[in-house]
Design a protein around this motif. Sequence first.
Motif, PDB file in Angstrom:
ATOM      1  N   VAL A  77      25.362  -2.131  18.466  1.00  0.00           N
ATOM      2  CA  VAL A  77      25.462  -1.019  17.452  1.00  0.00           C
ATOM      3  C   VAL A  77      25.997   0.140  18.000  1.00  0.00           C
ATOM      4  O   VAL A  77      25.653   0.689  19.222  1.00  0.00           O
ATOM      5  CB  VAL A  77      23.815  -0.829  17.354  1.00  0.00           C
ATOM      6  N   GLY A  78      26.913   0.575  17.310  1.00  0.00           N
ATOM      7  CA  GLY A  78      27.405   1.758  17.488  1.00  0.00           C
ATOM      8  C   GLY A  78      27.396   3.050  16.359  1.00  0.00           C
ATOM      9  O   GLY A  78      26.488   2.862  15.274  1.00  0.00           O
ATOM     10  N   TYR A  79      28.325   3.688  16.238  1.00  0.00           N
ATOM     11  CA  TYR A  79      28.232   4.708  15.288  1.00  0.00           C
ATOM     12  C   TYR A  79      29.596   5.219  15.169  1.00  0.00           C
ATOM     13  O   TYR A  79      30.652   5.395  16.004  1.00  0.00           O
ATOM     14  CB  TYR A  79      27.499   6.065  15.248  1.00  0.00           C
ATOM     15  N   TYR A  80      29.972   5.826  13.822  1.00  0.00           N
ATOM     16  CA  TYR A  80      31.386   6.723  13.854  1.00  0.00           C
ATOM     17  C   TYR A  80      31.055   8.043  13.087  1.00  0.00           C
ATOM     18  O   TYR A  80      30.449   8.400  12.099  1.00  0.00           O
ATOM     19  CB  TYR A  80      32.141   5.883  12.854  1.00  0.00           C
ATOM     20  N   ARG A  81      31.728   8.943  13.775  1.00  0.00           N
ATOM     21  CA  ARG A  81      31.765  10.397  13.319  1.00  0.00           C
ATOM     22  C   ARG A  81      32.854  10.943  13.670  1.00  0.00           C
ATOM     23  O   ARG A  81      33.233  10.971  14.772  1.00  0.00           O
ATOM     24  CB  ARG A  81      30.335  11.057  13.675  1.00  0.00           C
ATOM     25  N   ASP A  82      33.586  11.861  12.873  1.00  0.00           N
ATOM     26  CA  ASP A  82      34.675  12.667  13.137  1.00  0.00           C
ATOM     27  C   ASP A  82      34.559  14.104  12.733  1.00  0.00           C
ATOM     28  O   ASP A  82      33.462  14.497  12.089  1.00  0.00           O
ATOM     29  CB  ASP A  82      36.033  12.102  12.657  1.00  0.00           C
ATOM     30  N   ARG A  83      35.375  14.831  13.265  1.00  0.00           N
ATOM     31  CA  ARG A  83      35.313  16.456  12.916  1.00  0.00           C
ATOM     32  C   ARG A  83      35.479  16.913  11.611  1.00  0.00           C
ATOM     33  O   ARG A  83      35.015  17.806  11.186  1.00  0.00           O
ATOM     34  CB  ARG A  83      35.958  17.123  13.756  1.00  0.00           C
ATOM     35  N   TYR A  84      35.878  16.016  10.756  1.00  0.00           N
ATOM     36  CA  TYR A  84      36.254  16.249   9.354  1.00  0.00           C
ATOM     37  C   TYR A  84      34.904  15.839   8.474  1.00  0.00           C
ATOM     38  O   TYR A  84      34.885  16.007   7.370  1.00  0.00           O
ATOM     39  CB  TYR A  84      37.197  15.378   8.693  1.00  0.00           C
ATOM     40  N   GLY A  85      33.770  15.422   8.931  1.00  0.00           N
ATOM     41  CA  GLY A  85      32.718  15.105   8.404  1.00  0.00           C
ATOM     42  C   GLY A  85      32.421  13.733   7.940  1.00  0.00           C
ATOM     43  O   GLY A  85      31.254  13.602   7.191  1.00  0.00           O
ATOM     44  N   LEU A  86      33.609  12.989   8.225  1.00  0.00           N
ATOM     45  CA  LEU A  86      33.399  11.579   7.656  1.00  0.00           C
ATOM     46  C   LEU A  86      32.359  10.824   8.823  1.00  0.00           C
ATOM     47  O   LEU A  86      32.806  10.953  10.127  1.00  0.00           O
ATOM     48  CB  LEU A  86      34.813  11.030   7.699  1.00  0.00           C
ATOM     49  N   GLU A  87      31.521  10.021   8.288  1.00  0.00           N
ATOM     50  CA  GLU A  87      30.632   9.453   9.184  1.00  0.00           C
ATOM     51  C   GLU A  87      30.153   7.699   8.618  1.00  0.00           C
ATOM     52  O   GLU A  87      30.147   7.755   7.434  1.00  0.00           O
ATOM     53  CB  GLU A  87      29.409  10.073   9.481  1.00  0.00           C
ATOM     54  N   ALA A  88      29.552   7.039   9.649  1.00  0.00           N
ATOM     55  CA  ALA A  88      28.943   5.945   9.387  1.00  0.00           C
ATOM     56  C   ALA A  88      27.659   6.061  10.542  1.00  0.00           C
ATOM     57  O   ALA A  88      28.096   5.943  11.580  1.00  0.00           O
ATOM     58  CB  ALA A  88      29.715   4.598   9.354  1.00  0.00           C
ATOM     59  N   ASP A  89      26.573   6.128   9.846  1.00  0.00           N
ATOM     60  CA  ASP A  89      25.417   6.413  10.852  1.00  0.00           C
ATOM     61  C   ASP A  89      25.426   5.103  11.924  1.00  0.00           C
ATOM     62  O   ASP A  89      25.069   5.513  13.129  1.00  0.00           O
ATOM     63  CB  ASP A  89      23.981   6.365  10.189  1.00  0.00           C
ATOM     64  N   LEU A  90      25.589   3.989  11.528  1.00  0.00           N
ATOM     65  CA  LEU A  90      25.861   2.796  12.410  1.00  0.00           C
ATOM     66  C   LEU A  90      26.825   1.984  12.054  1.00  0.00           C
ATOM     67  O   LEU A  90      27.226   1.880  11.042  1.00  0.00           O
ATOM     68  CB  LEU A  90      24.285   2.089  12.338  1.00  0.00           C
ATOM     69  N   VAL A  91      27.564   1.275  13.225  1.00  0.00           N
ATOM     70  CA  VAL A  91      28.409   0.248  13.046  1.00  0.00           C
ATOM     71  C   VAL A  91      27.888  -1.012  13.573  1.00  0.00           C
ATOM     72  O   VAL A  91      27.627  -1.065  14.975  1.00  0.00           O
ATOM     73  CB  VAL A  91      29.952   0.812  13.465  1.00  0.00           C
ATOM     74  N   LEU A  92      27.423  -1.674  13.088  1.00  0.00           N
ATOM     75  CA  LEU A  92      26.846  -3.343  13.659  1.00  0.00           C
ATOM     76  C   LEU A  92      28.022  -4.294  13.967  1.00  0.00           C
ATOM     77  O   LEU A  92      28.698  -4.801  13.094  1.00  0.00           O
ATOM     78  CB  LEU A  92      25.776  -3.742  12.760  1.00  0.00           C
ATOM     79  N   HIS A  93      28.472  -4.351  15.168  1.00  0.00           N
ATOM     80  CA  HIS A  93      29.504  -5.344  15.621  1.00  0.00           C
ATOM     81  C   HIS A  93      28.928  -6.627  15.863  1.00  0.00           C
ATOM     82  O   HIS A  93      28.108  -6.533  16.714  1.00  0.00           O
ATOM     83  CB  HIS A  93      30.437  -4.727  16.461  1.00  0.00           C
ATOM     84  N   LEU A  94      29.311  -7.858  15.557  1.00  0.00           N
ATOM     85  CA  LEU A  94      29.040  -9.083  16.035  1.00  0.00           C
ATOM     86  C   LEU A  94      30.023  -9.449  17.026  1.00  0.00           C
ATOM     87  O   LEU A  94      31.128  -8.749  17.003  1.00  0.00           O
ATOM     88  CB  LEU A  94      28.990 -10.064  14.726  1.00  0.00           C
ATOM     89  N   GLU A  95      29.584 -10.538  17.861  1.00  0.00           N
ATOM     90  CA  GLU A  95      30.684 -10.850  18.857  1.00  0.00           C
ATOM     91  C   GLU A  95      31.894 -11.555  18.294  1.00  0.00           C
ATOM     92  O   GLU A  95      32.874 -11.418  19.006  1.00  0.00           O
ATOM     93  CB  GLU A  95      29.871 -12.066  19.398  1.00  0.00           C
ATOM     94  N   ASP A  96      31.959 -12.137  17.197  1.00  0.00           N
ATOM     95  CA  ASP A  96      33.182 -12.635  16.589  1.00  0.00           C
ATOM     96  C   ASP A  96      34.323 -11.592  15.877  1.00  0.00           C
ATOM     97  O   ASP A  96      35.124 -11.526  15.149  1.00  0.00           O
ATOM     98  CB  ASP A  96      33.156 -13.726  15.668  1.00  0.00           C
ATOM     99  N   GLU A  97      33.898 -10.166  16.046  1.00  0.00           N
ATOM    100  CA  GLU A  97      34.441  -8.984  15.626  1.00  0.00           C
ATOM    101  C   GLU A  97      34.263  -8.631  13.909  1.00  0.00           C
ATOM    102  O   GLU A  97      34.763  -7.506  13.777  1.00  0.00           O
ATOM    103  CB  GLU A  97      36.125  -9.290  15.738  1.00  0.00           C
ATOM    104  N   ARG A  98      33.465  -9.495  13.521  1.00  0.00           N
ATOM    105  CA  ARG A  98      33.258  -9.045  11.884  1.00  0.00           C
ATOM    106  C   ARG A  98      32.082  -7.730  12.455  1.00  0.00           C
ATOM    107  O   ARG A  98      31.494  -7.339  13.345  1.00  0.00           O
ATOM    108  CB  ARG A  98      32.174  -9.934  11.248  1.00  0.00           C
TER     109      ARG A  98
END
Length: 430
Positions: A338-359
């Motif tokens: 589990v990770g997250y995405y956020r940039d300085r332009y205000g675009l975000e995803a609170d969480l990024v759920l990655h599986l082992e097969d890259e999905r």
Amino acid sequence: MKYLERVADKMLRERLETFGAVLIEGPKWIGKTTTAEQQANSVIKMQNPDMAINYLNTAETKPSLLLKGEQPRLIDEWQDAPVLWDAVRIAVDDAGGKPGQYILTGSNTVDKSKIKHTGTGRITRMRMLPMSLWESKDSSGEVSLHELFNNQNYCIDGAKSKLDIPDLIRVACRGGWPISLQRSDKAAMMIANDYVNSICDEDISAVDKKQRNPKIARQIMRSYARNISTLAKKSSILEDVTGSGDIILSMDTFDDYIGALERLFVIQDIRAWCPAIRSKTAIRSSMKRCFCDPSIAVAAMNLSPMALETQLKTFGFIFEQMCIRDLKAYTADFNSSVGYYRDRYGLEADLVLHLEDERYALIECKLGSSEIEKGAAHLCELHSLICEHNKNENQMPIREPDLKIVLTGGSMAYTRTDGVHVIPLACLKP
């Protein structure tokens, strides 16, 4: 108390079918021993007060004697006699690597200087977590995360949550500790408070037999709790800890305390997902501050369910912690991260759920229904940004998200026309 099915049951069964021995790791009080006992055919508890001295004497003289018993044999609190690690490794080798021989459980306070071999190939490690809402029977389980990933025709429309916002506050304050499930709300809060006290007063020093100040540990836990689900820098947390003037702490010492809390599996920060869709300077890469269970944050800040009902903004951060815990549990057998995405332009995803097969899934955690539109817009904008990037990038395109999800504290699940799944957290199951 009746044993409740755990996500870890399947994981342990599969590992016992593959490896000679399994070490179950994770925070204390989450039921590692109880889960192991469901599949063990014999058990030795090294801290049994009637037998502990005899067990330790035997371990010093001939540890292989403690391994005798019907297999799988559970060795609970094995760290009291670290020599048992190598004894198990050798026993597995002597049996030709036969799977399903031993299960090891215990704390992370082992003296590693007394272990001669890593056990690679013989002893596999398995991580357990506090109980998710599905495991504690608080989630209706009407939406399967596995089905969402694996079945494009899977319909979630109309699935209902059993919990409203006050209920979500209650289960977050209670936490995923099995012992809390049969207690009153007041007693469950006392258990969470005692967990924090035990970590600060005893475990933070016992983890590596290095004396640490309980007052400092408690203040660090409290400051961390105030910054959960944020990208607060270590320097900011340290400043908060020392702000009153009662505590003087260097960054090196602060890092030492944080390291101890990580080894105890109490602090489990998540990393940023940094795809090459923006310049490196645009994407935030700080760690997002997290505990293994939301109740730790509540207890560390000395909050009550009643107080949180009037502080829903604060509870929003705690709700995200509960989402992280449950997502990790539901995809543990996928070797997820589990990770997250956020940039300085205000675009975000609170969480990024990655599986082992890259999905992977892009996820926003929005407690109230009024925030769903904003969360869905973020996810769709990020998806569009990835698609735009791929139009001009032929050699290293970025995989498009397999799922876009808004996890909510609402009552009903549905899929929007833009493809975003709106799912109450208390609807989910593995």
